[in-house]
Motif scaffolding. Structure first.
Motif, mmCIF file in Angstrom:
data_model
loop_
_atom_site.group_PDB
_atom_site.id
_atom_site.type_symbol
_atom_site.label_atom_id
_atom_site.label_comp_id
_atom_site.label_asym_id
_atom_site.label_seq_id
_atom_site.Cartn_x
_atom_site.Cartn_y
_atom_site.Cartn_z
ATOM 1 N N PRO A 98 0.834 -1.203 0.000
ATOM 2 C CA PRO A 98 0.000 0.000 0.000
ATOM 3 C C PRO A 98 0.873 1.258 0.000
ATOM 4 C CG PRO A 98 0.050 -0.977 2.187
ATOM 5 C CD PRO A 98 0.764 -1.931 1.270
ATOM 6 N N PRO A 99 0.360 2.354 -0.527
ATOM 7 C CA PRO A 99 1.125 3.610 -0.505
ATOM 8 C C PRO A 99 1.461 4.012 0.933
ATOM 9 C CG PRO A 99 -0.805 3.822 -1.915
ATOM 10 C CD PRO A 99 -0.933 2.512 -1.189
ATOM 11 N N GLY A 100 2.564 4.696 1.083
ATOM 12 C CA GLY A 100 2.962 5.163 2.410
ATOM 13 C C GLY A 100 4.280 4.565 2.846
ATOM 14 N N GLY A 101 4.388 4.344 4.130
ATOM 15 C CA GLY A 101 5.638 3.902 4.738
ATOM 16 C C GLY A 101 6.179 2.594 4.190
ATOM 17 N N ALA A 102 5.300 1.655 3.881
ATOM 18 C CA ALA A 102 5.768 0.359 3.376
ATOM 19 C C ALA A 102 6.470 0.517 2.025
ATOM 20 C CB ALA A 102 4.598 -0.616 3.257
ATOM 21 N N ARG A 103 5.900 1.317 1.151
ATOM 22 C CA ARG A 103 6.534 1.540 -0.164
ATOM 23 C C ARG A 103 7.825 2.329 -0.039
ATOM 24 N NH1 ARG A 103 2.149 2.647 -4.937
ATOM 25 N NH2 ARG A 103 1.014 0.706 -4.665
ATOM 26 N N VAL A 104 7.829 3.312 0.833
ATOM 27 C CA VAL A 104 9.051 4.100 1.048
ATOM 28 C C VAL A 104 10.163 3.190 1.552
ATOM 29 C CG1 VAL A 104 10.062 5.940 2.456
ATOM 30 C CG2 VAL A 104 7.817 6.260 1.411
ATOM 31 N N LEU A 105 9.844 2.305 2.489
ATOM 32 C CA LEU A 105 10.843 1.370 3.000
ATOM 33 C C LEU A 105 11.337 0.437 1.898
ATOM 34 C CD1 LEU A 105 12.451 0.353 5.419
ATOM 35 C CD2 LEU A 105 10.533 -1.169 5.950
ATOM 36 N N LEU A 106 10.449 -0.025 1.035
ATOM 37 C CA LEU A 106 10.841 -0.894 -0.074
ATOM 38 C C LEU A 106 11.841 -0.194 -0.985
ATOM 39 C CD1 LEU A 106 10.461 -3.526 -1.792
ATOM 40 C CD2 LEU A 106 8.670 -2.275 -3.007
ATOM 41 N N VAL A 107 11.520 1.019 -1.413
ATOM 42 C CA VAL A 107 12.400 1.750 -2.331
ATOM 43 C C VAL A 107 13.740 2.036 -1.674
ATOM 44 C CG1 VAL A 107 12.707 3.918 -3.587
ATOM 45 C CG2 VAL A 107 10.505 2.753 -3.627
ATOM 46 N N ASN A 108 13.717 2.490 -0.422
ATOM 47 C CA ASN A 108 14.968 2.818 0.258
ATOM 48 C C ASN A 108 15.813 1.578 0.544
ATOM 49 O OD1 ASN A 108 14.522 5.588 0.269
ATOM 50 N ND2 ASN A 108 13.372 5.487 2.163
ATOM 51 N N THR A 109 15.185 0.482 0.876
ATOM 52 C CA THR A 109 15.931 -0.743 1.138
ATOM 53 C C THR A 109 16.543 -1.286 -0.144
ATOM 54 O OG1 THR A 109 14.459 -1.257 2.977
ATOM 55 C CG2 THR A 109 15.804 -3.052 2.148
ATOM 56 N N GLY A 115 23.882 -3.161 -6.051
ATOM 57 C CA GLY A 115 23.547 -3.481 -7.435
ATOM 58 C C GLY A 115 22.156 -3.118 -7.868
ATOM 59 N N THR A 116 21.361 -2.485 -6.996
ATOM 60 C CA THR A 116 19.980 -2.166 -7.319
ATOM 61 C C THR A 116 19.642 -0.781 -6.776
ATOM 62 O OG1 THR A 116 19.423 -4.492 -7.031
ATOM 63 C CG2 THR A 116 17.595 -2.969 -7.126
ATOM 64 N N VAL A 117 18.954 0.007 -7.573
ATOM 65 C CA VAL A 117 18.469 1.299 -7.086
ATOM 66 C C VAL A 117 17.134 1.620 -7.760
ATOM 67 C CG1 VAL A 117 19.721 2.712 -8.790
ATOM 68 C CG2 VAL A 117 19.122 3.690 -6.591
ATOM 69 N N GLY A 118 16.181 2.093 -6.958
ATOM 70 C CA GLY A 118 14.894 2.514 -7.490
ATOM 71 C C GLY A 118 15.019 3.913 -8.074
ATOM 72 N N VAL A 119 14.515 4.108 -9.293
ATOM 73 C CA VAL A 119 14.659 5.404 -9.951
ATOM 74 C C VAL A 119 13.326 6.094 -10.229
ATOM 75 C CG1 VAL A 119 16.913 4.919 -10.953
ATOM 76 C CG2 VAL A 119 14.860 4.329 -12.217
ATOM 77 N N ASP A 120 12.219 5.357 -10.239
ATOM 78 C CA ASP A 120 10.923 5.967 -10.510
ATOM 79 C C ASP A 120 9.829 5.055 -9.951
ATOM 80 O OD1 ASP A 120 9.123 7.859 -11.542
ATOM 81 O OD2 ASP A 120 8.909 6.755 -13.417
ATOM 82 N N MET A 121 8.752 5.679 -9.437
ATOM 83 C CA MET A 121 7.658 4.875 -8.913
ATOM 84 C C MET A 121 6.337 5.501 -9.322
ATOM 85 S SD MET A 121 6.793 3.381 -5.096
ATOM 86 C CE MET A 121 7.412 4.775 -4.275
ATOM 87 N N ILE A 148 8.576 -6.860 4.124
ATOM 88 C CA ILE A 148 8.047 -5.552 4.523
ATOM 89 C C ILE A 148 6.552 -5.651 4.816
ATOM 90 C CG2 ILE A 148 7.569 -3.213 3.694
ATOM 91 C CD1 ILE A 148 10.321 -3.359 2.279
ATOM 92 N N ALA A 149 5.839 -6.430 4.037
ATOM 93 C CA ALA A 149 4.396 -6.629 4.291
ATOM 94 C C ALA A 149 4.181 -7.256 5.659
ATOM 95 C CB ALA A 149 3.779 -7.491 3.196
ATOM 96 N N ARG A 150 5.015 -8.241 6.025
ATOM 97 C CA ARG A 150 4.904 -8.850 7.362
ATOM 98 C C ARG A 150 5.238 -7.844 8.451
ATOM 99 N NH1 ARG A 150 7.090 -13.035 4.421
ATOM 100 N NH2 ARG A 150 9.196 -12.581 5.096
ATOM 101 N N LEU A 151 6.197 -6.975 8.182
ATOM 102 C CA LEU A 151 6.579 -5.946 9.139
ATOM 103 C C LEU A 151 5.416 -5.009 9.428
ATOM 104 C CD1 LEU A 151 8.824 -4.379 10.705
ATOM 105 C CD2 LEU A 151 9.312 -3.212 8.570
ATOM 106 N N PHE A 152 4.653 -4.654 8.390
ATOM 107 C CA PHE A 152 3.549 -3.728 8.542
ATOM 108 C C PHE A 152 2.215 -4.427 8.789
ATOM 109 C CE2 PHE A 152 6.689 -0.929 6.759
ATOM 110 C CZ PHE A 152 6.436 0.274 7.405
ATOM 111 N N GLY A 153 2.241 -5.721 9.002
ATOM 112 C CA GLY A 153 1.032 -6.442 9.389
ATOM 113 C C GLY A 153 0.161 -6.919 8.262
ATOM 114 N N GLY A 154 0.675 -6.939 7.044
ATOM 115 C CA GLY A 154 -0.109 -7.418 5.908
ATOM 116 C C GLY A 154 0.578 -8.567 5.230
#
Length: 156
Positions: A98-109, A115-121, A148-154
């Motif tokens: 879902p939008p919010g903290g979970a997605r931000v954590l995914l991109v930053n992690t 070898g991997t970097v998020g460039v656009d979402m 991350i989904a398990r971390l945020f309860g989903g």
């Protein structure tokens, strides 16, 4: 919200205490900084309606540490083999978080993983730049998304 204010305030106070190396003379400025940081965090990242799971935190940390070490060794070996070992490319990854903290954590992690970097979402897709497209990037990103989904309860 009533639980978030003291919890975040204590976290920022602990951070200030660490940065001030335990000295007391900086707490006048520190009190202002802690208050401002707590207010900003509540405005920028309102308390979650979904619960944060501490057991999920341990799973996420285990996943992150293991993959950071493994990825660091992998990137170092590619660097030693030279440019011929690299096959950089773009990967479009559909995301279910879902939008919010979970997605931000995914991109930053993903950006911290070697070898991997998020460039656009967009609303449904994350565009990654990868050093070697032959690696199982999508599978590893899916595993991270599940942690991350398990971390945020989903679940994804």
């Amino acid at each position: 919200m009533s639980k978030a204010i003291p919890f975040r305030g204590l976290l920022f106070a602990l951070l200030w205490w660490i940065l001030a190396e335990g000295r007391l003379e900086g707490w006048l400025l520190g009190g202002f900084a802690v208050t401002a940081a707590t207010w900003a965090s509540l405005r920028l990242w309102p308390p979650a309606t979904r619960p944060f799971r501490w057991i999920g935190l341990f799973g996420f940390l285990r996943f992150f540490l293991w993959n950071s070490i493994r990825g660091g060794i992998q990137v170092a070996s590619m660097a030693l083999r030279g440019r011929a070992a690299l096959r950089p490319d773009w990967v479009d990854l559909p995301i279910a978080l879902p939008p919010g903290g979970a997605r931000v954590l995914l991109v930053n992690t993903l950006g911290l993983m070697p070898g991997t970097v998020g460039v656009d979402m967009s609303d449904t897709t994350l565009r990654l730049h990868v050093l070697d497209v032959r690696l199982p990037i999508v599978a590893e990103a899916r595993a991270l998304e599940a942690a991350i989904a398990r971390l945020f309860g989903g679940a994804t």
